[in-house]
Write an enzyme that holds these catalytic residues in place. Structure first.
Site, PDB file in Angstrom:
ATOM      1  N   LYS A  14       0.834  -1.207   0.000  1.00  0.00           N
ATOM      2  CA  LYS A  14       0.000   0.000   0.000  1.00  0.00           C
ATOM      3  C   LYS A  14       0.872   1.261   0.000  1.00  0.00           C
ATOM      4  CE  LYS A  14      -2.052  -1.278   3.892  1.00  0.00           C
ATOM      5  NZ  LYS A  14      -1.624  -2.667   4.180  1.00  0.00           N
ATOM      6  N   ARG A  89      -9.550   0.630   8.336  1.00  0.00           N
ATOM      7  CA  ARG A  89      -9.201  -0.751   8.655  1.00  0.00           C
ATOM      8  C   ARG A  89     -10.317  -1.461   9.409  1.00  0.00           C
ATOM      9  NH1 ARG A  89      -3.357   0.208   8.349  1.00  0.00           N
ATOM     10  NH2 ARG A  89      -2.223  -1.737   8.437  1.00  0.00           N
ATOM     11  N   ARG A 128      11.827  -6.451   5.044  1.00  0.00           N
ATOM     12  CA  ARG A 128      11.805  -5.052   5.499  1.00  0.00           C
ATOM     13  C   ARG A 128      12.380  -4.952   6.916  1.00  0.00           C
ATOM     14  NH1 ARG A 128       6.263  -1.783   5.389  1.00  0.00           N
ATOM     15  NH2 ARG A 128       5.788  -3.054   7.190  1.00  0.00           N
ATOM     16  N   ARG A 134      11.849  -2.165  11.478  1.00  0.00           N
ATOM     17  CA  ARG A 134      10.588  -1.709  12.085  1.00  0.00           C
ATOM     18  C   ARG A 134      10.171  -2.671  13.187  1.00  0.00           C
ATOM     19  NH1 ARG A 134       5.733   0.080   8.084  1.00  0.00           N
ATOM     20  NH2 ARG A 134       4.487  -1.205   9.492  1.00  0.00           N
ATOM     21  N   ARG A 145      -0.824  -9.565  12.825  1.00  0.00           N
ATOM     22  CA  ARG A 145      -1.336  -8.515  11.919  1.00  0.00           C
ATOM     23  C   ARG A 145      -2.150  -9.147  10.788  1.00  0.00           C
ATOM     24  NH1 ARG A 145       4.162  -5.721  10.631  1.00  0.00           N
ATOM     25  NH2 ARG A 145       3.013  -4.503   9.110  1.00  0.00           N
TER      26      ARG A 145
HETATM   27  P1  B4P Z   1       4.533  -1.594   2.167  1.00  0.00           P
HETATM   28  O1  B4P Z   1       4.172  -0.850   0.953  1.00  0.00           O
HETATM   29  O2  B4P Z   1       5.340  -0.863   3.191  1.00  0.00           O
HETATM   30  O3  B4P Z   1       3.304  -2.267   2.936  1.00  0.00           O
HETATM   31  P2  B4P Z   1       2.017  -1.668   3.581  1.00  0.00           P
HETATM   32  O4  B4P Z   1       0.923  -2.514   2.992  1.00  0.00           O
HETATM   33  O5  B4P Z   1       1.915  -0.201   3.379  1.00  0.00           O
HETATM   34  O6  B4P Z   1       2.315  -1.879   5.175  1.00  0.00           O
HETATM   35  P3  B4P Z   1       1.617  -2.133   6.548  1.00  0.00           P
HETATM   36  O7  B4P Z   1       0.219  -2.643   6.390  1.00  0.00           O
HETATM   37  O8  B4P Z   1       2.617  -3.007   7.216  1.00  0.00           O
HETATM   38  O9  B4P Z   1       1.658  -0.871   7.453  1.00  0.00           O
HETATM   39  P4  B4P Z   1       0.824   0.346   8.032  1.00  0.00           P
HETATM   40  O10 B4P Z   1       1.841   1.395   8.093  1.00  0.00           O
HETATM   41  O11 B4P Z   1      -0.415   0.660   7.276  1.00  0.00           O
HETATM   42  O12 B4P Z   1       5.317  -2.906   1.669  1.00  0.00           O
HETATM   43  C1  B4P Z   1       5.872  -3.835   2.566  1.00  0.00           C
HETATM   44  C2  B4P Z   1       7.225  -4.309   2.068  1.00  0.00           C
HETATM   45  O13 B4P Z   1       7.086  -5.012   0.827  1.00  0.00           O
HETATM   46  C3  B4P Z   1       8.189  -3.154   1.793  1.00  0.00           C
HETATM   47  O14 B4P Z   1       9.455  -3.486   2.319  1.00  0.00           O
HETATM   48  C4  B4P Z   1       8.236  -3.042   0.272  1.00  0.00           C
HETATM   49  O15 B4P Z   1       9.490  -2.616  -0.197  1.00  0.00           O
HETATM   50  C5  B4P Z   1       7.946  -4.461  -0.168  1.00  0.00           C
HETATM   51  N1  B4P Z   1       7.219  -4.527  -1.452  1.00  0.00           N
HETATM   52  C6  B4P Z   1       6.240  -3.677  -1.860  1.00  0.00           C
HETATM   53  N2  B4P Z   1       5.784  -4.017  -3.097  1.00  0.00           N
HETATM   54  C7  B4P Z   1       6.522  -5.144  -3.454  1.00  0.00           C
HETATM   55  C8  B4P Z   1       6.525  -5.986  -4.618  1.00  0.00           C
HETATM   56  N3  B4P Z   1       5.713  -5.755  -5.655  1.00  0.00           N
HETATM   57  N4  B4P Z   1       7.368  -7.039  -4.636  1.00  0.00           N
HETATM   58  C9  B4P Z   1       8.213  -7.292  -3.585  1.00  0.00           C
HETATM   59  N5  B4P Z   1       8.268  -6.511  -2.459  1.00  0.00           N
HETATM   60  C10 B4P Z   1       7.420  -5.455  -2.398  1.00  0.00           C
HETATM   61  O16 B4P Z   1       0.343  -0.086   9.528  1.00  0.00           O
HETATM   62  C11 B4P Z   1       1.187  -0.329  10.630  1.00  0.00           C
HETATM   63  C12 B4P Z   1       0.395  -0.549  11.946  1.00  0.00           C
HETATM   64  O17 B4P Z   1      -0.227   0.702  12.380  1.00  0.00           O
HETATM   65  C13 B4P Z   1      -0.770  -1.529  11.895  1.00  0.00           C
HETATM   66  O18 B4P Z   1      -0.368  -2.886  12.093  1.00  0.00           O
HETATM   67  C14 B4P Z   1      -1.708  -1.022  13.023  1.00  0.00           C
HETATM   68  O19 B4P Z   1      -1.276  -1.490  14.290  1.00  0.00           O
HETATM   69  C15 B4P Z   1      -1.525   0.490  12.984  1.00  0.00           C
HETATM   70  N6  B4P Z   1      -2.554   1.171  12.168  1.00  0.00           N
HETATM   71  C16 B4P Z   1      -2.339   1.799  10.971  1.00  0.00           C
HETATM   72  N7  B4P Z   1      -3.476   2.275  10.469  1.00  0.00           N
HETATM   73  C17 B4P Z   1      -4.457   1.949  11.353  1.00  0.00           C
HETATM   74  C18 B4P Z   1      -5.875   2.142  11.369  1.00  0.00           C
HETATM   75  N8  B4P Z   1      -6.506   2.758  10.370  1.00  0.00           N
HETATM   76  N9  B4P Z   1      -6.593   1.673  12.432  1.00  0.00           N
HETATM   77  C19 B4P Z   1      -5.975   1.054  13.442  1.00  0.00           C
HETATM   78  N10 B4P Z   1      -4.641   0.821  13.499  1.00  0.00           N
HETATM   79  C20 B4P Z   1      -3.866   1.261  12.454  1.00  0.00           C
END
Ligand code: B4P
Length: 194
Positions: A14, A89, A128, A134, A145
């Protein structure tokens, strides 16, 4: 206005795809994960509370997250629209988002869901962890998660599906390939709404 929700399990990409969407479509980025990590780094009372939950892979309470998002929406000024990354979420958050946008005379155009198998999610997040360290990217927290996503967060898909705004996109392949898939969905909406 063009307002997009980018959705998917932890590690689906994302945040990665949001950066490309912002560059191409000039949208305002709103990532609740980034906001929470900012609070944690600044050691605010909210950050200290959030750290306990994110380190266990649990969600931060709706009330807190919704208030953070409201502040961001209220202070956005003139812009072309939002990319909501990691929010909503829960169904409660989705209902609140619709209400907040309605007050501004706008709405969510589409919710794009990145679909990625669990093995691949775990592989990406452990990588990551090695690269960025992290604190919520360890194996135990990652498993929780993913469980929270399957048990709670997934229901948000039905919420948007009922109003015809749910668009799944395969989330494996190169970052560029995935972005092309996302772009072709956004382009269907962009012309009429930007
Ligand atoms: P990202 O792009 O970083 O993944 P994400 O889906 O954004 O991350 P996430 O769900 O963990 O985190 P969030 O900050 O929202 O990609 C992950 C990895 O994969 C990276 O290293 C990237 O380089 C790699 N990658 C990407 N695309 C790729 C591809 N095509 N091929 C190979 N590798 C690839 O949330 C963090 C925490 O905050 C949650 O667990 C929760 O506790 C809290 N939180 C956030 N929002 C909330 C909400 N609305 N309500 C309640 N709690 C919340």
């Amino acid at each position: 206005m063009l307002n997009i929700v980018i959705f998917g399990p932890p590690g689906a990409g994302k945040g990665t795809q949001s950066q490309l969407i912002i560059e191409k479509y000039k949208l305002t980025h709103l990532s609740t994960g980034d906001i929470l990590r900012g609070e944690i780094a600044a050691k605010t009372p909210l950050g200290l509370e959030a750290k306990k939950l994110t380190d266990k892979g649990e969600l931060v309470p709706d009330e807190i997250v919704i208030k953070m998002v409201k502040n961001k929406i209220d202070s956005a000024g003139n812009h072309r629209g939002f990319i909501f990354d990691g929010f909503p979420r829960t169904v409660e958050q989705a209902v609140a988002l619709d209400r907040l946008l309605k007050e501004k005379g706008t709405s969510i155009s589409v919710m794009i869901t990145l679909e990625v198998e669990e093995d691949e999610l775990i592989k990406r997040l452990l990588k990551r962890c090695d690269e960025e360290g992290r604190s919520d990217d360890n194996i135990e927290t990652i498993r929780n998660r993913i469980k929270v996503y399957n048990d709670v967060t997934c229901q948000v898909c039905d919420y948007y599906g009922k109003t015809g705004r749910f668009r799944p996109v395969p989330g494996t392949g190169s970052v560029e390939e995935i972005f092309e898939r996302i772009s072709s969905v956004i382009d269907e909406y962009a012309e009429s709404q930007l």
